[in-house]
Design a protein around this motif. Structure first.
Motif, PDB file in Angstrom:
ATOM      1  N   PRO A 183     -30.575 -10.786  16.176  1.00 36.18           N
ATOM      2  CA  PRO A 183     -31.663 -11.641  15.656  1.00 36.18           C
ATOM      3  C   PRO A 183     -31.919 -12.874  16.517  1.00 36.18           C
ATOM      4  O   PRO A 183     -32.144 -13.964  16.007  1.00 36.18           O
ATOM      5  CB  PRO A 183     -31.156 -12.019  14.265  1.00 36.18           C
ATOM      6  CG  PRO A 183     -29.683 -12.015  14.404  1.00 36.18           C
ATOM      7  CD  PRO A 183     -29.375 -10.897  15.372  1.00 36.18           C
ATOM      8  N   LYS A 184     -31.868 -12.721  17.804  1.00 38.93           N
ATOM      9  CA  LYS A 184     -32.135 -13.807  18.749  1.00 38.93           C
ATOM     10  C   LYS A 184     -33.179 -13.335  19.741  1.00 38.93           C
ATOM     11  O   LYS A 184     -33.224 -12.167  20.110  1.00 38.93           O
ATOM     12  CB  LYS A 184     -30.862 -14.217  19.506  1.00 38.93           C
ATOM     13  CG  LYS A 184     -29.743 -14.736  18.637  1.00 38.93           C
ATOM     14  CD  LYS A 184     -30.084 -16.093  18.101  1.00 38.93           C
ATOM     15  CE  LYS A 184     -28.938 -16.619  17.244  1.00 38.93           C
ATOM     16  NZ  LYS A 184     -29.257 -17.882  16.653  1.00 38.93           N
ATOM     17  N   SER A 185     -33.997 -14.262  20.188  1.00 33.69           N
ATOM     18  CA  SER A 185     -35.004 -13.915  21.188  1.00 33.69           C
ATOM     19  C   SER A 185     -34.409 -14.044  22.592  1.00 33.69           C
ATOM     20  O   SER A 185     -33.323 -14.586  22.775  1.00 33.69           O
ATOM     21  CB  SER A 185     -36.213 -14.839  21.050  1.00 33.69           C
ATOM     22  OG  SER A 185     -35.855 -16.156  21.411  1.00 33.69           O
ATOM     23  N   VAL A 186     -35.143 -13.548  23.552  1.00 28.69           N
ATOM     24  CA  VAL A 186     -34.714 -13.659  24.943  1.00 28.69           C
ATOM     25  C   VAL A 186     -34.605 -15.133  25.321  1.00 28.69           C
ATOM     26  O   VAL A 186     -33.655 -15.551  25.999  1.00 28.69           O
ATOM     27  CB  VAL A 186     -35.694 -12.913  25.877  1.00 28.69           C
ATOM     28  CG1 VAL A 186     -35.367 -13.167  27.332  1.00 28.69           C
ATOM     29  CG2 VAL A 186     -35.680 -11.426  25.573  1.00 28.69           C
ATOM     30  N   LYS A 187     -35.551 -15.942  24.841  1.00 26.50           N
ATOM     31  CA  LYS A 187     -35.530 -17.374  25.138  1.00 26.50           C
ATOM     32  C   LYS A 187     -34.278 -18.039  24.562  1.00 26.50           C
ATOM     33  O   LYS A 187     -33.635 -18.856  25.235  1.00 26.50           O
ATOM     34  CB  LYS A 187     -36.787 -18.027  24.553  1.00 26.50           C
ATOM     35  CG  LYS A 187     -36.920 -19.477  24.877  1.00 26.50           C
ATOM     36  CD  LYS A 187     -38.204 -20.047  24.297  1.00 26.50           C
ATOM     37  CE  LYS A 187     -38.280 -21.535  24.574  1.00 26.50           C
ATOM     38  NZ  LYS A 187     -39.470 -22.127  23.958  1.00 26.50           N
ATOM     39  N   ASP A 188     -33.902 -17.688  23.325  1.00 28.16           N
ATOM     40  CA  ASP A 188     -32.699 -18.247  22.709  1.00 28.16           C
ATOM     41  C   ASP A 188     -31.448 -17.872  23.507  1.00 28.16           C
ATOM     42  O   ASP A 188     -30.560 -18.703  23.726  1.00 28.16           O
ATOM     43  CB  ASP A 188     -32.534 -17.744  21.271  1.00 28.16           C
ATOM     44  CG  ASP A 188     -33.608 -18.256  20.348  1.00 28.16           C
ATOM     45  OD1 ASP A 188     -34.231 -19.289  20.663  1.00 28.16           O
ATOM     46  OD2 ASP A 188     -33.828 -17.607  19.303  1.00 28.16           O
ATOM     47  N   CYS A 189     -31.378 -16.628  23.916  1.00 28.31           N
ATOM     48  CA  CYS A 189     -30.214 -16.157  24.666  1.00 28.31           C
ATOM     49  C   CYS A 189     -30.122 -16.825  26.034  1.00 28.31           C
ATOM     50  O   CYS A 189     -29.030 -17.179  26.492  1.00 28.31           O
ATOM     51  CB  CYS A 189     -30.250 -14.648  24.814  1.00 28.31           C
ATOM     52  SG  CYS A 189     -30.018 -13.766  23.263  1.00 28.31           S
ATOM     53  N   ARG A 190     -31.259 -17.009  26.660  1.00 27.62           N
ATOM     54  CA  ARG A 190     -31.245 -17.682  27.970  1.00 27.62           C
ATOM     55  C   ARG A 190     -30.858 -19.157  27.819  1.00 27.62           C
ATOM     56  O   ARG A 190     -30.184 -19.715  28.684  1.00 27.62           O
ATOM     57  CB  ARG A 190     -32.596 -17.520  28.659  1.00 27.62           C
ATOM     58  CG  ARG A 190     -32.773 -16.123  29.203  1.00 27.62           C
ATOM     59  CD  ARG A 190     -34.053 -15.945  29.941  1.00 27.62           C
ATOM     60  NE  ARG A 190     -34.068 -14.635  30.611  1.00 27.62           N
ATOM     61  CZ  ARG A 190     -35.147 -14.042  31.023  1.00 27.62           C
ATOM     62  NH1 ARG A 190     -36.335 -14.607  30.864  1.00 27.62           N
ATOM     63  NH2 ARG A 190     -35.075 -12.864  31.612  1.00 27.62           N
ATOM     64  N   GLN A 191     -31.280 -19.773  26.719  1.00 30.63           N
ATOM     65  CA  GLN A 191     -30.883 -21.162  26.454  1.00 30.63           C
ATOM     66  C   GLN A 191     -29.373 -21.239  26.242  1.00 30.63           C
ATOM     67  O   GLN A 191     -28.718 -22.155  26.731  1.00 30.63           O
ATOM     68  CB  GLN A 191     -31.637 -21.702  25.235  1.00 30.63           C
ATOM     69  CG  GLN A 191     -31.269 -23.120  24.861  1.00 30.63           C
ATOM     70  CD  GLN A 191     -31.581 -24.117  25.967  1.00 30.63           C
ATOM     71  OE1 GLN A 191     -32.559 -23.975  26.683  1.00 30.63           O
ATOM     72  NE2 GLN A 191     -30.731 -25.105  26.117  1.00 30.63           N
TER      73      GLN A 191
END
Length: 122
Positions: free
Chosen positions: A48-56
């Motif tokens: 339940p995480k976006s690519v942007k969240d994971c990259r952050q």
């Protein structure tokens, strides 16, 4: 008495990198590899995480260790990062283990009455 105190310089072998520049290149290469793999990881694991969240989160993890100057410690952290990447890409870890990386970014639940009221919790 002064001769009883001796300075001993111990020579240690490098793990991977011989100088700071090699260690820096390895860290940057690891970061780029993780960065490129994140869209595939998010899609494969259905977290339940976006690519942007994971990259952050990836950036946070690398910035957390930015003050380390010992080449041997940098090399060990790089090796651990490569192992984590391999485990993740080969799906040797489950979604729970992957989500464990996000545990410190979760906001704690409010404990006092006013905070609960303002956030809408019972």
């Amino acid at each position: 008495m002064a001769s009883s105190v001796q300075t001993v310089a111990r020579q240690v072998k490098p793990i991977l990198s011989i100088n700071d520049e090699q260690a820096r290149r390895r860290v940057i290469q690891l970061y780029k590899t993780w960065y490129r793999q994140i869209p595939f990881i998010v899609r494969e694991f259905d977290i339940p995480k976006s690519v942007k969240d994971c990259r952050q989160k990836l950036r946070e993890e690398f910035v957390k260790h930015e003050n380390i100057k010992d080449i041997r410690i940098i090399d060990m952290l790089t090796i651990k990062g490569q192992m984590e990447l391999k485990e993740t890409v080969n799906k040797w870890k489950n979604e729970g283990a992957l989500m464990y990386l996000f545990k410190d970014t979760v906001e704690p639940k409010p404990t006092d009455f006013l905070s609960k009221f303002l956030t809408g919790h019972d």
